[in-house]
Design an enzyme around this catalytic site. Sequence first.
Site, mmCIF file in Angstrom:
data_model
loop_
_atom_site.group_PDB
_atom_site.id
_atom_site.type_symbol
_atom_site.label_atom_id
_atom_site.label_comp_id
_atom_site.label_asym_id
_atom_site.label_seq_id
_atom_site.Cartn_x
_atom_site.Cartn_y
_atom_site.Cartn_z
ATOM 1 N N HIS A 279 20.736 52.030 37.062
ATOM 2 C CA HIS A 279 19.505 52.648 36.587
ATOM 3 C C HIS A 279 19.397 54.106 37.019
ATOM 4 O O HIS A 279 19.000 54.963 36.255
ATOM 5 C CB HIS A 279 18.327 51.844 37.126
ATOM 6 C CG HIS A 279 17.022 52.231 36.538
ATOM 7 N ND1 HIS A 279 16.597 51.761 35.332
ATOM 8 C CD2 HIS A 279 16.051 53.059 36.983
ATOM 9 C CE1 HIS A 279 15.421 52.272 35.059
ATOM 10 N NE2 HIS A 279 15.061 53.065 36.037
ATOM 11 N N LYS B 108 10.132 62.633 26.197
ATOM 12 C CA LYS B 108 11.167 61.713 26.644
ATOM 13 C C LYS B 108 10.755 60.288 26.295
ATOM 14 O O LYS B 108 9.572 59.997 26.137
ATOM 15 C CB LYS B 108 11.334 61.847 28.159
ATOM 16 C CG LYS B 108 12.454 60.979 28.684
ATOM 17 C CD LYS B 108 12.707 61.175 30.170
ATOM 18 C CE LYS B 108 13.873 60.284 30.476
ATOM 19 N NZ LYS B 108 14.145 59.963 31.774
ATOM 20 N N GLU C 146 11.584 56.165 27.542
ATOM 21 C CA GLU C 146 12.182 55.402 28.628
ATOM 22 C C GLU C 146 11.922 53.913 28.420
ATOM 23 O O GLU C 146 10.903 53.526 27.878
ATOM 24 C CB GLU C 146 11.580 55.855 29.950
ATOM 25 C CG GLU C 146 12.421 55.475 31.135
ATOM 26 C CD GLU C 146 12.118 56.369 32.333
ATOM 27 O OE1 GLU C 146 12.935 57.239 32.641
ATOM 28 O OE2 GLU C 146 11.050 56.196 32.927
ATOM 29 N N SER C 147 12.853 53.124 28.898
ATOM 30 C CA SER C 147 12.717 51.677 28.738
ATOM 31 C C SER C 147 12.003 51.067 29.932
ATOM 32 O O SER C 147 12.101 51.568 31.054
ATOM 33 C CB SER C 147 14.098 51.045 28.625
ATOM 34 O OG SER C 147 14.770 51.181 29.860
ATOM 35 N N HIS C 148 11.281 50.005 29.703
ATOM 36 C CA HIS C 148 10.773 49.175 30.791
ATOM 37 C C HIS C 148 10.946 47.726 30.374
ATOM 38 O O HIS C 148 9.997 46.944 30.377
ATOM 39 C CB HIS C 148 9.321 49.522 31.132
ATOM 40 C CG HIS C 148 9.111 49.747 32.587
ATOM 41 N ND1 HIS C 148 7.954 49.443 33.247
ATOM 42 C CD2 HIS C 148 9.945 50.244 33.537
ATOM 43 C CE1 HIS C 148 8.082 49.754 34.525
ATOM 44 N NE2 HIS C 148 9.277 50.247 34.722
ATOM 45 N N ARG D 267 4.213 60.343 33.503
ATOM 46 C CA ARG D 267 4.470 61.143 34.718
ATOM 47 C C ARG D 267 5.659 62.064 34.514
ATOM 48 O O ARG D 267 5.658 63.210 34.956
ATOM 49 C CB ARG D 267 4.720 60.230 35.922
ATOM 50 C CG ARG D 267 3.473 59.766 36.612
ATOM 51 C CD ARG D 267 3.747 59.233 38.008
ATOM 52 N NE ARG D 267 4.728 58.171 38.054
ATOM 53 C CZ ARG D 267 4.531 56.910 37.682
ATOM 54 N NH1 ARG D 267 3.367 56.540 37.202
ATOM 55 N NH2 ARG D 267 5.489 56.005 37.768
ATOM 56 N N ASP E 127 8.320 63.178 39.932
ATOM 57 C CA ASP E 127 7.561 61.943 40.092
ATOM 58 C C ASP E 127 8.408 60.907 40.803
ATOM 59 O O ASP E 127 9.626 60.981 40.833
ATOM 60 C CB ASP E 127 7.099 61.415 38.738
ATOM 61 C CG ASP E 127 8.227 60.776 37.969
ATOM 62 O OD1 ASP E 127 9.216 61.479 37.700
ATOM 63 O OD2 ASP E 127 8.133 59.581 37.655
ATOM 64 N N ASP F 219 16.386 59.744 23.187
ATOM 65 C CA ASP F 219 16.908 58.425 22.850
ATOM 66 C C ASP F 219 16.632 57.435 23.959
ATOM 67 O O ASP F 219 16.330 57.810 25.088
ATOM 68 C CB ASP F 219 18.413 58.494 22.604
ATOM 69 C CG ASP F 219 19.163 58.807 23.885
ATOM 70 O OD1 ASP F 219 19.127 58.007 24.837
ATOM 71 O OD2 ASP F 219 19.786 59.890 23.949
ATOM 72 N N GLY G 231 16.682 61.373 27.426
ATOM 73 C CA GLY G 231 16.981 60.009 27.028
ATOM 74 C C GLY G 231 17.090 59.099 28.228
ATOM 75 O O GLY G 231 16.837 59.496 29.371
ATOM 76 N N ASN G 232 17.487 57.895 27.934
ATOM 77 C CA ASN G 232 17.446 56.864 28.958
ATOM 78 C C ASN G 232 18.415 55.773 28.525
ATOM 79 O O ASN G 232 18.577 55.529 27.331
ATOM 80 C CB ASN G 232 15.999 56.362 29.033
ATOM 81 C CG ASN G 232 15.833 55.119 29.889
ATOM 82 O OD1 ASN G 232 15.568 54.046 29.375
ATOM 83 N ND2 ASN G 232 16.003 55.258 31.175
#
Lengths: 82, 82, 233, 754
Positions: free
Chosen positions: D56, D98, D100-102, D123, D276, D504, D541-542
């Site tokens: 991660h 941006k 981001e995945s969760h 954030r 952050d 992305d 991206g992420n």
Amino acid sequence: MRVEVHVTLKPAVLDVQGKAVQGALHSLGHDAVTGLRQGKYFTFDLGSTDRAGAEAAVKDMCEKLLSNPVIEDFTYELQESA
Amino acid sequence: MRVEVHVTLKPAVLDVQGKAVQGALHSLGHDAVTGLRQGKYFTFDLGSTDRAGAEAAVKDMCEKLLSNPVIEDFTYELQESA
Amino acid sequence: MKAAVIVFPGSNCDHDAVHALREIFSVETHEVWHGDTSLPSDTELVVLPGGFSYGDYLRSGAIARFSPIMDAVQAHAKAGRPTLGICNGFQVLVESHLLPGALLPNRGLKFCCRVIHLKVDGKGSPFTADIGEDEVMTMPVAHHEGRYHADEDTLDRLEGEGLVAFRYCGPDGSRGEAHNPNGSLRDIAGLMNPGGNVLGLMPHPERAVETVLGSADGRRIFESLLAAGRRAA
Amino acid sequence: MSTETPVKRPGEPDVDLGLAREHGMSDEEWGLALEILGRTPSFTELGIFSVMWSEHCSYKSSRTQLKRLPTTGPQVVHGPGENAGVIDIGDGHVAVFKMESHNHPSQVEPYQGAATGVGGIMRDVFTMGARPIANMDCLRFGRRENPRTRYLVEGVVAGVGGYGNCMGVPTVGGETTFHPSYDGNVLVNAFCLGVAPSSRIFLGTAGSAGNQVFYVGSRTGRDGIHGASLLASAEFDDTTESKRPTVQVGDPFTEKLLLEACLELMEGDAIEGIQDMGAAGLTCSSCEMAGRSGAGMELDLDQVPLREEGMTPYEIMLSESQERMLLTAQPGREDEVVAVFEKWGLPVARVGVVTGDGRLVVKHQGEVVADLPAAELADKAPVFDRPREQPAELESRWELDVEALEQPGDLGATLTDLLASPNLCRASWTWGQYDWSVRTNTLSPPGGDASVIRVKETGKGLAISADCNPRYCFLDPKEGARQAVAEAARNLACVGAKGLAITDCMNFGNPERPDIAWQFAEAITGLSEACIALDTPVVSGNVSFYNETEGKAIHPTPAIVMVGLMDDPTARVPSGFREAGDRVVLLGRDQGELGGSEYLAVVHDRECGRPPRVDLEEEARLGDFLRSQADVGRLRSAHDLSEGGLAVSLAECALHGDDGLGLDVELTGDGFPQRDDVALFSETQARALVSVKADDVADLLVAAGEAGVTAMELGSVGGDRVTIRRDGRSLVDVSLADLRTGWEGSLPNWVEGA
Ligand SMILES: Nc1ncnc2c1ncn2[C@@H]1O[C@H](COP(=O)(O)OP(=O)(O)O)[C@@H](O)[C@H]1O
Ligand SMILES: [Mg+2]
């Protein structure tokens, strides 16, 4: 059967509401309040009078619906209806 | 002093949330559940050990902040901390 | 006219109210921090904006009611000066007992953001004086606790005294459950005090002041108030 | 340089290879850690290594591939590597965004998982000094028939709304889709867009020695220790349950205060750098800030505001409590920092100082508990070029004999069913729970092709669209990734905007599997090709790997959001028809492509064939043409063709809005595939439907010819039916009301039905 269920956040889980409520109590002058936590409280009737059966049912309700086992704990009490 | 407060909707106020929870319990097969009401539950510590003073303080908190007298009732209990 | 928009921790429609007042209506507008204890001198209009004051934790508006600025707001309202609570601001007015009743979680138990229709009602007030009885206005609602509740006697009294300022309706002005986004009793969308100077409403007139945003009907409320101010002057 | 060997604290376990493995470290990583330190790490150091080198935080399996993405261009101010991407939008302003995945946290606890995902991405954006002005959420769930799906949908949607609504940031668009491959692994990809003056962008660097390090925001508790970082780095199995106590809880109220306080402080110049605390909390933020500036940092954990008693340094460094920031300020500016955060009622503490020796030194109760080289931790993570292999069964998935498909007898009923199917039905149940109108910049409510947000500061507009078709990506990850970019660009063009850049969110299975590594590399190739061709570099991206349940991977899901600019956002073109009598014109030419289509999946229960081929030049031509026609004010409406093809797109134009307007069109000539079902439901790309005033048709057709875009007048707008004929025969003749019932009712009836 009269049922009371208390659902509370697990101790390590941040209680955002509790934090805000405690802050508000402090600003109202109740500075002595500490460790405030907010939970949920359910009351209902269960027709059955078979205590063991009722208990199993309530446990199931708590685990499946009334509480979120990921972040909450629960306790319950059963009382014969008057 | 350890304090527990229960805040519940007045009986005349429609408890939409309680109704929804009861419906969900029914659909989980717990059909015997009736009259479910959902309330709030607070626990906190009060430094003071003077019972009368503590009680007055808690009553004030309940009336001013923890409950809204237009729609809610409250009850509280005080316990000497262990 | 000089306006003050109160900024509570968690207010988030304060910018929108300020934008509408300053840019659309050219009103001298001050943002007033909740921790202040007085309003700018000669403030005529106080706006309690929408948002999630104190996160809406406990009950919407319950904690904001105790902000230091609220004594000054109470005094302003009680002196008969225009006080407008929008959405969370309505909830603060109700928790502060400047208006009766309570705002409970929506019937659907979900946050509800959609465009609704509403009509004026009641005895008239500076906020509604210029709005015709049959005018159907369009504007967004966006709230989780907007179901107005009061006991039957209070509701009867409010209606009897003409204090229901706005009701939800359909595009054609008709009433019905489908047009009421939150289950508010008697389709109440907005309420005023007997003096007509304190108005609380769940819909967002400040989000409906430019046609490019889908509706400019919210202007009717502000324009009505400004005209009343001019008449009084 | 003098370094200290931390002492072992009472109660800490012995640190050895076994413990390192329990922390998810490989034997090589353990070896590398020993080499970097020249000694055995302390327990706290081991924790720091393990999170910094987790997939991660380190991107160890994706870095080599990500390097292939195009990331530069005149519009790019800051590309990948910062908290969010930054592009120039003119008039002295930048857009910061941006995604981001969760995913894993949302699978475990949907409300909090989704909420904290939204909180985290906001954030990232305001850390850079930008005020968030719009959010989007790309949601992918398992089958509706899966008993847990409903719970996940309700929780995730409530969580997205709960956080964004409270923040006062409108959620203006997204995706809501369902597929069996997400049955045990939902995807929650949160996007945030902010705007800032160009002159006031903040970076996550510590600055020079002597700067003061501040901790601001919520207190630290034991939330999510080994949460996001480890959860996202290992696949799901039966022990997922035991990872549950690590769930973080979001406090959007505190984040709102943090937002306002940060932006207020950023108006001055007291802040040197700011970062952050997201995944891996204090560890990651301090290492990265120190690493980026080449300086070092010394932290005193006794100063960190704590929520719980007795927290160990290991716990404090690894906690993933939300709503926290680390910032550095020049010496002498301390009071300014403290004053602003105190005004907003937020904890603020000076927790350390920037040093010059490149080391991250962590002290607790007067003792050194960690002493590590910061830059090495941030950059020296092992990098893997994972072995790749095209899945053996890929070519068999491409087999599709269209002639063998039975053609539905009633194509009107088929259209009705398709519009009520999980992936094509209206998602208003979702966005009805999102405040999409706050901030009074949303010029089009959710539901259109792209969302248009006005930028009050400049008078211009930003258009955004989120896209990805995982079925296409499964059948051909490269083509699928190209398609995602192409569709986003097309959606933007439909409202009249030109894409500037993308972000992305690469959601894949276990990259240690060669077939997954292959999918990933192919998708990167596809994104690169499309982004180069359409001049939309990737600025942030992420990557989310290990999206698997019991060894079964999700479909490859390279979700993207494209951001574009509009000079006059008030001239945006709506996607729904406007007025009876307007003429409907189809742009683009059907190639008769049913592979991977929604029609094939819903009606024939098949997922096979080659996905539609993406001709990027044709997409660019179509985009230019749509914009040129929007610019001259000729377009009354424009809507692209995507899932469900021509028939679904026509119906959507008619249904759009609450009232809707019917249509009557005829397909004539040989511009359409032979079979009627193919003509109606083929998903050939680079197509769009526009409506224009009858008087403008001729000009439009001429302009199309000049632009090299195929254009065909199909019929007219009006009435209350959707009527599609072909050479005189009726293919579809359904009332709008019937179509609407299924299209609008499908999602709410399923979620809320018993
Ligand atoms: N979860 C969601 N949140 C907000 N808007 C959504 C969501 N899901 C879908 N939408 C909106 O619904 C519309 C249709 O979505 P989709 O079918 O994915 O669009 P398209 O095919 O044009 O890319 C879009 O405007 C999109 O923004
Ligand atoms: Mg589209």
